[in-house]
Scaffold this motif. Structure first.
Motif, PDB file in Angstrom:
ATOM      1  N   VAL A 195       0.857  -1.183   0.000  1.00 21.75           N
ATOM      2  CA  VAL A 195       0.000   0.000   0.000  1.00 21.75           C
ATOM      3  C   VAL A 195       0.896   1.237   0.000  1.00 21.75           C
ATOM      4  O   VAL A 195       1.626   1.484   0.957  1.00 21.75           O
ATOM      5  N   VAL A 196       0.841   2.019  -1.088  1.00 17.55           N
ATOM      6  CA  VAL A 196       1.735   3.171  -1.217  1.00 17.55           C
ATOM      7  C   VAL A 196       1.034   4.493  -0.948  1.00 17.55           C
ATOM      8  O   VAL A 196       1.691   5.507  -0.726  1.00 17.55           O
ATOM      9  N   ASP A 197      -0.305   4.512  -0.968  1.00 16.40           N
ATOM     10  CA  ASP A 197      -1.008   5.745  -0.620  1.00 16.40           C
ATOM     11  C   ASP A 197      -2.446   5.414  -0.234  1.00 16.40           C
ATOM     12  O   ASP A 197      -3.025   4.442  -0.724  1.00 16.40           O
ATOM     13  N   VAL A 198      -2.997   6.231   0.658  1.00 17.12           N
ATOM     14  CA  VAL A 198      -4.351   6.038   1.155  1.00 17.12           C
ATOM     15  C   VAL A 198      -5.044   7.397   1.217  1.00 17.12           C
ATOM     16  O   VAL A 198      -4.456   8.382   1.676  1.00 17.12           O
ATOM     17  N   VAL A 199      -6.294   7.443   0.753  1.00 19.48           N
ATOM     18  CA  VAL A 199      -7.110   8.654   0.855  1.00 19.48           C
ATOM     19  C   VAL A 199      -8.369   8.319   1.645  1.00 19.48           C
ATOM     20  O   VAL A 199      -9.090   7.374   1.304  1.00 19.48           O
ATOM     21  N   THR A 200      -8.613   9.063   2.718  1.00 22.20           N
ATOM     22  CA  THR A 200      -9.843   8.948   3.503  1.00 22.20           C
ATOM     23  C   THR A 200     -10.390  10.352   3.755  1.00 22.20           C
ATOM     24  O   THR A 200      -9.652  11.340   3.652  1.00 22.20           O
TER      25      THR A 200
END
Length: 281
Positions: free
Chosen positions: A264-269
């Motif tokens: 997992v290289v990026d997460v948007v919440t």
């Protein structure tokens, strides 16, 4: 303080998503869904692709998340398989609290770009993206159960299976009633971080190589090779003999079609004050 607040919001989204996945089958509430997009990068263009994702795609996705259009979005880099044999170099997964909204009813690209303060026009972004990457496939999955959710730096192992129609209901029941409590015990033991059970909605048909998947989430690289703690977890969860459960599972689902590993290289919440974080949809 900002990081702590952001983490609390993400945790709230995770809790809401997990509870909805747990209760959807038992109550008249929306079932969570996930849309996955498989992306292949042109040779030598990985750094350029990641810069485009960081500078444009993720800020625009943040605007959509804050508008309540989805629960979370993950960009994951393929670890295994890799190279020319890999169908995907990246996979983008978007989680929704229910069936995904009609794109015609969501925020327009032009509006999202303006809110994200992106200088590029949407058409310019698409031209740059398509010059260095290709969409290999897009799939819609129904989330049948979940524990936890990935964070940046975690690893996700996708275990694809093809379950025969007559075996699907008993297999899902076995996963939910036996293996889910066992996986919770494994999380409690620190063996891994999370788990999900999903079935393929679209595309569909008997000719497809798989129709369901389990996802194992690991905190870091070393956790992947650590002891699984299955024996201890079966004892703690009180779910009988481990060998009998695995035999029954294999009988119902058949052999794994394939397993893939992603980072997992990026997460948007959604951020604080957004429609989703404030309880609005």
């Amino acid at each position: 303080m900002r990081c702590a607040k952001r983490f609390a919001i993400a945790a709230a989204c995770v809790a809401a998503f997990t509870v909805s996945a747990q209760n959807a089958a038992a109550q008249n509430v929306p079932t969570p869904f996930a849309r996955s997009v498989c992306i292949k990068i042109q040779p030598g263009k990985n750094a350029e692709y990641m810069k485009l994702m960081t500078d444009v795609s993720m800020p625009v996705a943040q605007v959509h998340a804050d508008a309540g259009e989805f629960s979370a979005r993950f960009l994951m880099r393929t670890v295994y398989p890799a190279g020319m044999d890999a169908a995907c170099d990246y996979e983008q997964v978007t989680l929704y609290p229910g069936f995904p909204p009609d794109p015609k009813t969501t925020m327009t690209a032009a509006t999202a770009y303006e809110k994200a303060h992106i200088a590029l026009k949407p058409s310019e972004f698409i031209a740059q993206r398509d010059s260095i990457s290709r969409l290999r496939r897009s799939e819609l999955w129904r989330v049948r159960g979940s524990l936890g959710i990935p964070e940046k730096g975690n690893y996700a192992r996708h275990n694809y299976v093809k379950v025969q129609p007559d075996d699907m209901a008993p297999w899902l029941k076995l996963e939910e009633e036996t293996f889910k409590p066992v996986h919770q015990a494994r999380i409690d033991f620190g063996a891994f971080k999370g788990w999900a059970l999903v079935t393929l909605v679209m595309p569909s048909g008997s000719a497809l190589p798989y129709n369901a998947m389990t996802v194992d989430i690991y905190k870091d690289w070393s956790s992947i090779g650590a002891p699984s703690k299955y024996q201890e977890a079966f004892q703690k969860a009180g779910k009988g003999e481990m060998s009998a459960a695995f035999t029954q599972s294999a009988k119902l689902r058949g052999a794994f079609v394939r397993t893939e590993l992603y980072e997992v290289v990026d997460v948007v919440t959604p951020r604080s004050g957004s429609r989703t974080s404030s309880g609005q949809q």
